[in-house]
Design a protein around this motif. Structure first.
Motif, short mmCIF file in Angstrom:
data_model
loop_
_atom_site.label_atom_id
_atom_site.label_comp_id
_atom_site.label_asym_id
_atom_site.label_seq_id
_atom_site.Cartn_x
_atom_site.Cartn_y
_atom_site.Cartn_z
N TYR A 83 0.84 -1.21 0.00
CA TYR A 83 0.00 0.00 0.00
C TYR A 83 0.87 1.25 0.00
CZ TYR A 83 -2.99 3.70 1.77
OH TYR A 83 -3.65 4.89 1.95
N TYR A 84 1.93 1.25 0.81
CA TYR A 84 2.80 2.42 0.89
C TYR A 84 3.53 2.66 -0.43
CZ TYR A 84 1.96 2.43 5.92
OH TYR A 84 1.37 2.49 7.16
N ILE A 85 3.93 1.57 -1.09
CA ILE A 85 4.60 1.70 -2.40
C ILE A 85 3.63 2.29 -3.42
CG2 ILE A 85 5.61 0.43 -4.32
CD1 ILE A 85 6.74 -1.54 -2.25
N LEU A 86 2.39 1.77 -3.43
CA LEU A 86 1.37 2.27 -4.36
C LEU A 86 1.06 3.73 -4.08
CD1 LEU A 86 -0.77 1.81 -6.55
CD2 LEU A 86 -2.31 0.98 -4.76
N ALA A 87 0.87 4.05 -2.81
CA ALA A 87 0.55 5.43 -2.43
C ALA A 87 1.69 6.37 -2.81
CB ALA A 87 0.28 5.52 -0.93
N GLY A 88 2.93 5.91 -2.63
CA GLY A 88 4.08 6.72 -2.99
C GLY A 88 4.15 6.98 -4.48
N PHE A 141 -15.00 3.37 -0.07
CA PHE A 141 -13.92 3.88 -0.91
C PHE A 141 -14.32 3.82 -2.39
CE2 PHE A 141 -9.90 4.01 -3.13
CZ PHE A 141 -9.12 4.87 -2.37
N GLY A 142 -15.06 2.77 -2.74
CA GLY A 142 -15.52 2.61 -4.12
C GLY A 142 -16.43 3.74 -4.56
N LEU A 143 -17.23 4.27 -3.64
CA LEU A 143 -18.08 5.42 -3.97
C LEU A 143 -17.22 6.62 -4.39
CD1 LEU A 143 -20.86 5.31 -1.21
CD2 LEU A 143 -21.18 5.05 -3.68
N GLY A 144 -16.13 6.82 -3.66
CA GLY A 144 -15.23 7.92 -4.00
C GLY A 144 -14.57 7.70 -5.35
N THR A 145 -14.22 6.45 -5.65
CA THR A 145 -13.62 6.12 -6.94
C THR A 145 -14.61 6.36 -8.07
OG1 THR A 145 -12.20 4.45 -5.90
CG2 THR A 145 -12.50 4.31 -8.29
N VAL A 172 -7.54 13.08 -14.04
CA VAL A 172 -7.25 11.74 -14.55
C VAL A 172 -6.35 11.00 -13.57
CG1 VAL A 172 -6.13 10.41 -16.38
CG2 VAL A 172 -7.54 12.40 -16.96
N VAL A 173 -5.31 11.66 -13.09
CA VAL A 173 -4.39 11.05 -12.13
C VAL A 173 -5.13 10.66 -10.86
CG1 VAL A 173 -2.40 11.47 -10.64
CG2 VAL A 173 -2.34 12.19 -13.03
N ALA A 174 -6.00 11.54 -10.38
CA ALA A 174 -6.76 11.26 -9.17
C ALA A 174 -7.66 10.04 -9.35
CB ALA A 174 -7.60 12.47 -8.78
N ALA A 175 -8.31 9.95 -10.51
CA ALA A 175 -9.22 8.83 -10.78
C ALA A 175 -8.45 7.52 -10.89
CB ALA A 175 -10.02 9.09 -12.06
N VAL A 176 -7.37 7.51 -11.66
CA VAL A 176 -6.58 6.29 -11.84
C VAL A 176 -5.96 5.87 -10.51
CG1 VAL A 176 -4.55 5.31 -12.97
CG2 VAL A 176 -6.12 6.73 -14.27
N GLY A 177 -5.47 6.83 -9.74
CA GLY A 177 -4.89 6.52 -8.43
C GLY A 177 -5.92 5.92 -7.49
N SER A 178 -7.12 6.48 -7.51
CA SER A 178 -8.19 5.95 -6.65
C SER A 178 -8.56 4.53 -7.06
CB SER A 178 -9.41 6.87 -6.75
OG SER A 178 -10.45 6.41 -5.90
N LEU A 179 -8.62 4.29 -8.37
CA LEU A 179 -8.95 2.94 -8.86
C LEU A 179 -7.87 1.94 -8.47
CD1 LEU A 179 -10.72 1.01 -10.51
CD2 LEU A 179 -9.47 1.76 -12.56
N THR A 196 -5.82 2.06 -5.96
CA THR A 196 -5.90 1.82 -4.52
C THR A 196 -7.08 0.92 -4.19
OG1 THR A 196 -4.95 4.01 -4.13
CG2 THR A 196 -6.01 2.93 -2.26
N LEU A 197 -8.21 1.17 -4.84
CA LEU A 197 -9.39 0.33 -4.62
C LEU A 197 -9.11 -1.12 -4.99
CD1 LEU A 197 -12.45 0.02 -4.01
CD2 LEU A 197 -12.87 0.57 -6.42
N LEU A 198 -8.48 -1.35 -6.13
CA LEU A 198 -8.16 -2.71 -6.56
C LEU A 198 -7.19 -3.38 -5.59
CD1 LEU A 198 -7.82 -2.19 -10.42
CD2 LEU A 198 -9.72 -3.26 -9.19
N TYR A 199 -6.29 -2.60 -5.03
CA TYR A 199 -5.34 -3.15 -4.06
C TYR A 199 -6.09 -3.65 -2.81
CZ TYR A 199 -1.71 -3.33 -0.49
OH TYR A 199 -0.88 -3.74 0.53
#
Length: 230
Positions: A4-9, A158-162, A209-216, A218-221
């Motif tokens: 998670y920390y690697i993905l978030a970074g 979290f999925g609602l936010g995504t 776009v970055v926010a949406a892809v990042g949220s997706l 994280t959700l998949l993780y």
């Protein structure tokens, strides 16, 4: 949790890159002064009039890149720099926010859908991370079954936010398209000023776009963690 920390970074680094490029573009096009001499506020007021919108006010709001359209009180809120400045960047932002006002006036479907989600998303986005972390802790320390249930609730929140972030994309791109079309058809900018406005709005859209892809991602993780413990 290391994954998670690697993905978030990674998401944070990409977001910082796009954000810095956006700020750089706006600094660049803030130096490209409009030949028509109009301020961002005047651009916004004219776009609203040209679209037959008379019940929306254009007001100045503190801060930088704080520009937004508020459908609740029907106001186009322009940051102080955009409101007062007379350059391609200000014209782009002012017209873009008025694009949202036009969407509202014409009952644009994606905007209506996003507006309906706001109350739920505002709560879900505030607590989803805490619920997810609580679920993970319960799975490891108390009960896997209870922890999985709490984790699933957090994932749904979290999925609602995504979902909201992806619905935001067509709303933002459409507002930019409306803005650029009007700037050109109303002869508000020269070809050089138009190119600057278009480039600035392109980078602004990429932040969403970055926010949406990042949220997706994280959700998949989180979903993968849930399924691996099932």
């Amino acid at each position: 949790m290391m994954g998670y920390y690697i993905l978030a970074g990674a998401i944070m680094l990409v977001s910082m890159f796009v954000s810095n490029r956006l700020k750089s573009k706006f600094r660049k096009y803030s130096k490209l002064h409009l030949q028509n001499g109009m301020s961002g506020a005047e651009i916004a007021q004219k776009m609203l009039r040209d679209n037959g919108i008379t019940d929306v006010k254009v007001i100045s709001t503190p801060g930088q890149l704080t520009d937004h359209y508020n459908p609740m009180n029907k106001t186009v809120n322009l940051s102080e720099a955009v409101y007062n400045q007379r350059n391609a960047a200000a014209a782009a932002v002012a017209a873009h926010e008025c694009g949202h006002a036009v969407q509202h006036a014409t009952a644009y479907n994606w905007l209506q859908m996003r507006s309906r989600l706001v109350p739920m998303v505002s709560i879900a986005s505030k607590y989803s991370q805490w619920v997810i972390m609580g679920g993970l802790l319960l799975m490891g320390m108390v009960s896997v079954g209870v922890g999985q249930t709490v984790l699933l609730v957090g994932i749904i929140m979290f999925g609602l936010g995504t979902l909201f972030s992806f619905i935001t994309l067509p709303v933002e791109y459409d507002a930019s398209n409306r803005a650029l079309a009007w700037l050109k058809s109303a002869n508000m900018v020269t070809s050089q000023e138009y190119d600057g406005a278009k480039d600035a709005l392109k980078w602004a859209a990429r932040t969403y776009v970055v926010a949406a892809v990042g949220s997706l991602a994280t959700l998949l993780y989180f979903i993968s963690i849930y399924l691996s413990r099932d």
